[in-house]
Design a protein around this motif. Structure first.
Motif, PDB file in Angstrom:
ATOM      1  N   ASN A  46     -31.278   1.996  -4.471  1.00  0.00           N
ATOM      2  CA  ASN A  46     -30.555   3.180  -4.943  1.00  0.00           C
ATOM      3  C   ASN A  46     -29.059   2.909  -5.066  1.00  0.00           C
ATOM      4  OD1 ASN A  46     -32.949   4.658  -5.055  1.00  0.00           O
ATOM      5  ND2 ASN A  46     -32.768   5.322  -2.928  1.00  0.00           N
ATOM      6  N   ASN A  47     -28.512   2.136  -4.129  1.00  0.00           N
ATOM      7  CA  ASN A  47     -27.095   1.767  -4.219  1.00  0.00           C
ATOM      8  C   ASN A  47     -26.832   0.931  -5.474  1.00  0.00           C
ATOM      9  OD1 ASN A  47     -26.572   3.065  -1.805  1.00  0.00           O
ATOM     10  ND2 ASN A  47     -26.594   1.201  -0.570  1.00  0.00           N
ATOM     11  N   PHE A  48     -27.735  -0.002  -5.739  1.00  0.00           N
ATOM     12  CA  PHE A  48     -27.612  -0.851  -6.928  1.00  0.00           C
ATOM     13  C   PHE A  48     -27.719  -0.009  -8.195  1.00  0.00           C
ATOM     14  CE2 PHE A  48     -29.953  -3.940  -9.860  1.00  0.00           C
ATOM     15  CZ  PHE A  48     -28.789  -4.541 -10.314  1.00  0.00           C
ATOM     16  N   GLY A  49     -28.700   0.891  -8.239  1.00  0.00           N
ATOM     17  CA  GLY A  49     -28.870   1.753  -9.402  1.00  0.00           C
ATOM     18  C   GLY A  49     -27.677   2.656  -9.631  1.00  0.00           C
ATOM     19  N   GLU A  50     -27.145   3.214  -8.554  1.00  0.00           N
ATOM     20  CA  GLU A  50     -25.974   4.092  -8.659  1.00  0.00           C
ATOM     21  C   GLU A  50     -24.770   3.329  -9.200  1.00  0.00           C
ATOM     22  OE1 GLU A  50     -24.336   7.556  -8.824  1.00  0.00           O
ATOM     23  OE2 GLU A  50     -26.125   7.563  -7.557  1.00  0.00           O
ATOM     24  N   THR A  51     -24.567   2.116  -8.690  1.00  0.00           N
ATOM     25  CA  THR A  51     -23.464   1.282  -9.179  1.00  0.00           C
ATOM     26  C   THR A  51     -23.636   0.968 -10.656  1.00  0.00           C
ATOM     27  OG1 THR A  51     -23.106   0.266  -7.007  1.00  0.00           O
ATOM     28  CG2 THR A  51     -22.305  -0.954  -8.917  1.00  0.00           C
ATOM     29  N   MET A  52     -24.851   0.608 -11.038  1.00  0.00           N
ATOM     30  CA  MET A  52     -25.112   0.223 -12.418  1.00  0.00           C
ATOM     31  C   MET A  52     -24.832   1.378 -13.391  1.00  0.00           C
ATOM     32  SD  MET A  52     -25.957  -2.321 -14.372  1.00  0.00           S
ATOM     33  CE  MET A  52     -26.541  -3.515 -13.146  1.00  0.00           C
ATOM     34  N   ILE A  53     -25.342   2.557 -13.108  1.00  0.00           N
ATOM     35  CA  ILE A  53     -25.137   3.669 -14.053  1.00  0.00           C
ATOM     36  C   ILE A  53     -23.687   4.153 -14.046  1.00  0.00           C
ATOM     37  CG2 ILE A  53     -27.547   4.392 -14.030  1.00  0.00           C
ATOM     38  CD1 ILE A  53     -26.798   6.670 -12.153  1.00  0.00           C
ATOM     39  N   GLN A  54     -23.001   4.032 -12.907  1.00  0.00           N
ATOM     40  CA  GLN A  54     -21.587   4.398 -12.874  1.00  0.00           C
ATOM     41  C   GLN A  54     -20.768   3.500 -13.789  1.00  0.00           C
ATOM     42  OE1 GLN A  54     -20.337   4.328  -8.784  1.00  0.00           O
ATOM     43  NE2 GLN A  54     -21.278   6.295  -8.287  1.00  0.00           N
ATOM     44  N   GLU A  55     -21.049   2.205 -13.737  1.00  0.00           N
ATOM     45  CA  GLU A  55     -20.284   1.258 -14.554  1.00  0.00           C
ATOM     46  C   GLU A  55     -20.613   1.413 -16.041  1.00  0.00           C
ATOM     47  OE1 GLU A  55     -17.786  -0.578 -13.478  1.00  0.00           O
ATOM     48  OE2 GLU A  55     -18.137   0.289 -11.485  1.00  0.00           O
ATOM     49  N   ILE A  56     -21.882   1.630 -16.365  1.00  0.00           N
ATOM     50  CA  ILE A  56     -22.248   1.829 -17.779  1.00  0.00           C
ATOM     51  C   ILE A  56     -21.653   3.133 -18.298  1.00  0.00           C
ATOM     52  CG2 ILE A  56     -24.156   2.121 -19.409  1.00  0.00           C
ATOM     53  CD1 ILE A  56     -25.863   0.364 -17.552  1.00  0.00           C
TER      54      ILE A  56
ATOM     55  N   TYR B 233     -21.400  -3.223 -27.677  1.00  0.00           N
ATOM     56  CA  TYR B 233     -20.382  -3.894 -26.851  1.00  0.00           C
ATOM     57  C   TYR B 233     -20.172  -3.170 -25.524  1.00  0.00           C
ATOM     58  CZ  TYR B 233     -15.893  -5.995 -25.513  1.00  0.00           C
ATOM     59  OH  TYR B 233     -14.887  -6.653 -24.830  1.00  0.00           O
ATOM     60  N   ASN B 234     -20.010  -1.856 -25.574  1.00  0.00           N
ATOM     61  CA  ASN B 234     -19.704  -1.088 -24.364  1.00  0.00           C
ATOM     62  C   ASN B 234     -20.872  -1.073 -23.380  1.00  0.00           C
ATOM     63  OD1 ASN B 234     -17.161  -0.487 -25.415  1.00  0.00           O
ATOM     64  ND2 ASN B 234     -17.911   1.362 -26.432  1.00  0.00           N
ATOM     65  N   VAL B 235     -22.092  -1.078 -23.905  1.00  0.00           N
ATOM     66  CA  VAL B 235     -23.266  -1.135 -23.035  1.00  0.00           C
ATOM     67  C   VAL B 235     -23.319  -2.477 -22.320  1.00  0.00           C
ATOM     68  CG1 VAL B 235     -25.785  -1.011 -22.919  1.00  0.00           C
ATOM     69  CG2 VAL B 235     -24.550   0.420 -24.557  1.00  0.00           C
ATOM     70  N   MET B 236     -23.126  -3.557 -23.075  1.00  0.00           N
ATOM     71  CA  MET B 236     -23.147  -4.887 -22.471  1.00  0.00           C
ATOM     72  C   MET B 236     -22.075  -5.035 -21.400  1.00  0.00           C
ATOM     73  SD  MET B 236     -24.028  -7.530 -25.599  1.00  0.00           S
ATOM     74  CE  MET B 236     -22.740  -7.007 -26.748  1.00  0.00           C
ATOM     75  N   LEU B 237     -20.886  -4.514 -21.677  1.00  0.00           N
ATOM     76  CA  LEU B 237     -19.789  -4.577 -20.700  1.00  0.00           C
ATOM     77  C   LEU B 237     -20.149  -3.795 -19.445  1.00  0.00           C
ATOM     78  CD1 LEU B 237     -16.917  -5.465 -19.982  1.00  0.00           C
ATOM     79  CD2 LEU B 237     -16.064  -3.423 -21.191  1.00  0.00           C
ATOM     80  N   GLY B 238     -20.772  -2.641 -19.617  1.00  0.00           N
ATOM     81  CA  GLY B 238     -21.171  -1.828 -18.463  1.00  0.00           C
ATOM     82  C   GLY B 238     -22.227  -2.512 -17.616  1.00  0.00           C
ATOM     83  N   ILE B 239     -23.203  -3.147 -18.260  1.00  0.00           N
ATOM     84  CA  ILE B 239     -24.245  -3.869 -17.518  1.00  0.00           C
ATOM     85  C   ILE B 239     -23.627  -5.020 -16.736  1.00  0.00           C
ATOM     86  CG2 ILE B 239     -26.273  -5.362 -17.765  1.00  0.00           C
ATOM     87  CD1 ILE B 239     -27.104  -3.598 -20.151  1.00  0.00           C
ATOM     88  N   LEU B 240     -22.741  -5.771 -17.390  1.00  0.00           N
ATOM     89  CA  LEU B 240     -22.062  -6.877 -16.711  1.00  0.00           C
ATOM     90  C   LEU B 240     -21.291  -6.382 -15.498  1.00  0.00           C
ATOM     91  CD1 LEU B 240     -20.990  -9.800 -16.469  1.00  0.00           C
ATOM     92  CD2 LEU B 240     -19.187  -9.140 -18.091  1.00  0.00           C
ATOM     93  N   ASN B 241     -20.507  -5.325 -15.682  1.00  0.00           N
ATOM     94  CA  ASN B 241     -19.713  -4.795 -14.572  1.00  0.00           C
ATOM     95  C   ASN B 241     -20.590  -4.224 -13.465  1.00  0.00           C
ATOM     96  OD1 ASN B 241     -17.111  -5.482 -15.342  1.00  0.00           O
ATOM     97  ND2 ASN B 241     -16.841  -3.645 -16.587  1.00  0.00           N
ATOM     98  N   GLY B 242     -21.707  -3.624 -13.842  1.00  0.00           N
ATOM     99  CA  GLY B 242     -22.631  -3.117 -12.829  1.00  0.00           C
ATOM    100  C   GLY B 242     -23.103  -4.230 -11.914  1.00  0.00           C
ATOM    101  N   TYR B 243     -23.413  -5.374 -12.508  1.00  0.00           N
ATOM    102  CA  TYR B 243     -23.839  -6.524 -11.706  1.00  0.00           C
ATOM    103  C   TYR B 243     -22.681  -7.069 -10.874  1.00  0.00           C
ATOM    104  CZ  TYR B 243     -25.277 -11.177 -10.347  1.00  0.00           C
ATOM    105  OH  TYR B 243     -25.548 -12.311  -9.608  1.00  0.00           O
ATOM    106  N   LEU B 244     -21.518  -7.255 -11.506  1.00  0.00           N
ATOM    107  CA  LEU B 244     -20.371  -7.829 -10.787  1.00  0.00           C
ATOM    108  C   LEU B 244     -19.964  -6.972  -9.591  1.00  0.00           C
ATOM    109  CD1 LEU B 244     -18.119  -8.993 -13.781  1.00  0.00           C
ATOM    110  CD2 LEU B 244     -19.488 -10.437 -12.271  1.00  0.00           C
TER     111      LEU B 244
END
Length: 256
Positions: A140-150, A204-215
């Motif tokens: 859930n922490n990972f999912g929350e981070t991912m959607i916040q960044e996207i 572009y913005n989706v890819m950037l969000g996915i990358l940042n979610g992981y980072l």
């Protein structure tokens, strides 16, 4: 919708299905067969899974593109960026026509690997991005981070974590205890503003969000731009596509 447009949509979908049958993908991982397909590193750090399959997509854009093909495009472009940044990646998908990933296989072979599975919603009214809530706090922490960044990079409304008790989504979230995973509902196809944000600058913005979610989930700093793509989402001339990917398709950026 005019009949001519419907015919055009059907013809494109049929063409995609025929191309899918010809595509060579591995249904083995480290020599072990499983129900699905994998491409990428044998020791991935970040795996992107394509929700549904050519035969089982639930959501379609108005111009007839299924969520499977929509997210397949985003994922195949995103792993080029991961390659450039030295992040070991993988692309995972279920066997065509089946209802979910081979959970037993994934749980055994991708322990502690971070996995997101991309889907799209319909019928959401005011739209937005959400992740499914699982039984494990780290998921859930990972999912929350991912959607916040996207949400930050795309402007999609943040809907938070969604409770789910049964169905394939529940299986993905609760049958992979050895994996750090999240199922992302990437906007609503019947919301024109959502679709516009997802498609802006060739994703572009989706890819950037996915990358940042992981980072960010790894405790690293988010970045402000991609290395492999220009601001219009076009692959830069000096970037080489990983050998597993079809360079011509990536370089054309799937523009239809």
């Amino acid at each position: 919708m005019p009949l001519a447009n419907l015919r055009e949509i059907r013809e494109r979908i049929e063409k995609e299905r025929k191309a899918e049958k010809k595509q060579e993908r591995s249904n083995t991982y480290k020599g072990e067969k499983f129900k699905g397909h994998y491409q990428g590193y044998e020791d991935p750090e970040f795996v992107l899974a394509i929700g549904h399959s050519p035969k089982t997509s639930n959501a379609y854009t108005k111009d007839g593109i299924s969520e499977y093909y929509f997210n397949k495009e985003i994922i195949e472009k995103t792993v080029v960026e991961l390659e450039v940044r030295g992040i070991k990646w993988g692309i995972l998908e279920r066997e065509n026509g089946t209802s979910g990933l081979d959970f037993e296989f994934v749980n055994k072979n991708f322990q502690n690997v971070k996995i997101i599975e991309l889907h799209n919603n319909t019928g959401g009214g005011d739209g937005g991005i959400e992740a499914l809530k699982g039984k494990q706090k780290r998921d859930n922490n990972f999912g929350e981070t991912m959607i916040q960044e996207i949400s930050k990079t795309t402007g999609l409304r943040l809907r938070g974590l969604k409770e789910i008790e049964n169905g394939n989504g529940a299986g993905f979230m609760n049958k992979l205890p050895n994996v750090v995973n999240s199922l992302i509902e990437l906007g609503f196809f019947d919301n024109e503003k959502d679709l516009e944000k997802l498609r802006k600058n060739n994703n572009y913005n989706v890819m950037l969000g996915i990358l940042n979610g992981y980072l960010v989930s790894e405790g690293k700093e988010r970045v402000s731009e991609l290395k492999a793509y220009d601001k219009n989402g076009k692959l830069k001339e000096n970037i080489r596509v990983p050998k597993q990917q079809k360079e011509e398709k990536i370089r054309q950026n799937y523009v239809k």
